[in-house]
Design a protein around this motif. Structure first.
Motif, PDB file in Angstrom:
ATOM      1  N   UNK A 293       0.744  -1.220  -0.042  1.00  0.00           N
ATOM      2  CA  UNK A 293      -0.115   0.144   0.041  1.00  0.00           C
ATOM      3  C   UNK A 293       0.938   1.365  -0.116  1.00  0.00           C
ATOM      4  N   UNK A 294       1.873   1.192   0.614  1.00  0.00           N
ATOM      5  CA  UNK A 294       2.959   2.237   0.908  1.00  0.00           C
ATOM      6  C   UNK A 294       4.369   2.139   0.442  1.00  0.00           C
ATOM      7  N   UNK A 295       5.183   2.588  -0.393  1.00  0.00           N
ATOM      8  CA  UNK A 295       6.600   2.459  -0.662  1.00  0.00           C
ATOM      9  C   UNK A 295       7.184   3.485   0.023  1.00  0.00           C
ATOM     10  N   UNK A 296       8.159   3.264   0.810  1.00  0.00           N
ATOM     11  CA  UNK A 296       9.134   4.188   1.332  1.00  0.00           C
ATOM     12  C   UNK A 296      10.341   3.901   0.523  1.00  0.00           C
ATOM     13  N   UNK A 297      10.932   5.023  -0.016  1.00  0.00           N
ATOM     14  CA  UNK A 297      11.918   5.016  -1.037  1.00  0.00           C
ATOM     15  C   UNK A 297      12.809   6.062  -0.834  1.00  0.00           C
TER      16      UNK A 297
END
Length: 329
Positions: free
Chosen positions: A214-218
């Motif tokens: 749901x969320x990608x922390x990049x």
């Protein structure tokens, strides 16, 4: 006082440990006797003249530090000599003393060690702003954290777990993956053995039962950005945190359309300047979480301040897990 002076920003080797006059704080400033200072990725860029903020020469690098108030300038009433503080002022940390704007100093509650405090503000403020404010993360959602064994990555794992999310941590070695699991990650992906793009996407798919995160922390960017974004769930949020891999990637915008997904910029520094009340509330919550044991900086190691160049070399080799902290005797 002594400090590492950057007179020519051509790299770490040009830094020199020099004796300098101990400055006096002006109005709105404090003099901090530095006990510990952490090494952050911008600290490497700034001495190479590659960071967006270019301080006038000469300057002392070291964006984040903790110590004791040694003197206060005119008009400073809410900080007192002898008080323990942490500060993120952008420069000045790699020395024995520095002048800091008083409004940037975070008073430390009792029992908050200097080493943890010096490694706290940047990574936790960035990750909290990213996940809570920008991504609006909800309990039960899945977060994929890239560069998960680094400073902001380890902070993101802890914050996401505190919020009730499921966390998939991606890192470059089995040892780093084990670290991520030890601080709460539910699953890990070694992206050296699951290389981008194909094997990495297959690993993400398997870890999310085909749904995608749901969320990608990049905070990494580079070659990871597009395959990660192609893996995102419907209505997913892709957090652009930084570009530790070097190149700034270009994402095909049709991917955002097809996934109903958002590409969300994360710039905590400007958030703190533009929305100081919201930032202060966030920092208060993070300090409470630290006191409750919900978050705690992962310290790779401490090293003497005199060994700054060796610390830079360790960070440049991507060997650091969590944060590396320099300490004064």
């Amino acid at each position: 006082m002594h400090a590492w002076l950057c007179e020519n920003p051509v790299g770490v080797d040009a830094l020199q440990w020099k004796e300098l006059p101990t400055p006096r704080p002006l109005a709105g400033e404090v003099l901090v006797e530095i006990k510990a200072a952490s090494l952050n990725f911008p600290d490497l860029l700034i001495v190479q003249n590659k960071y967006q903020h270019k301080p006038p020469l000469p300057f002392v690098p070291g964006s984040e530090y903790a110590g004791v108030i040694a003197a206060v300038g005119e008009g400073v009433t809410y900080l007192k000599v002898g008080q323990h503080v942490a500060c993120l002022s952008g420069t000045g940390g790699f020395g024995t003393h520095t002048i800091a704007p008083a409004h940037l100093c975070m008073p430390l509650p009792a029992g908050f060690p200097f080493v943890d405090a010096a490694a706290f503000i940047m990574i936790y403020a960035t990750s909290h702003h990213a996940l809570v404010d920008r991504a609006q993360l909800k309990a039960g959602e899945t977060v994929l954290v890239l560069g998960a064994a680094g400073g902001v990555g380890t902070a993101a794992i802890q914050i996401a777990k505190t919020m009730g999310a499921r966390v998939i941590a991606a890192a470059s070695t089995d040892e780093k993956c084990a670290l991520c699991r030890s601080i709460g990650a539910d699953a890990t992906i070694n992206y050296t053995t699951h290389a981008v793009p194909t094997a990495f996407r297959e690993a993400v798919k398997a870890a999310t039962d085909g749904k995608g995160p749901d969320v990608i922390y990049d905070p990494v960017g580079g070659d990871f950005a597009e395959p990660a974004f192609r893996s995102i769930a419907w209505r997913g949020r892709y957090l652009v945190v930084g570009f530790a891999a070097g190149p700034i990637p270009s994402l095909p915008l049709n991917l955002a359309l097809l996934k109903g997904a958002s590409i969300v910029g994360v710039f905590w520094g400007d958030f703190s300047r533009r929305e100081p009340k919201a930032n202060a509330s966030m920092m208060q919550e993070l300090a409470q979480w630290y006191g409750q044991g919900k978050v705690k900086p992962v310290i790779d190691r401490t090293m003497p301040m005199a060994e700054l160049k060796a610390a830079y070399a360790r960070m440049g080799s991507r060997a650091v897990k969590g944060k590396l902290v320099l300490v004064n005797p």
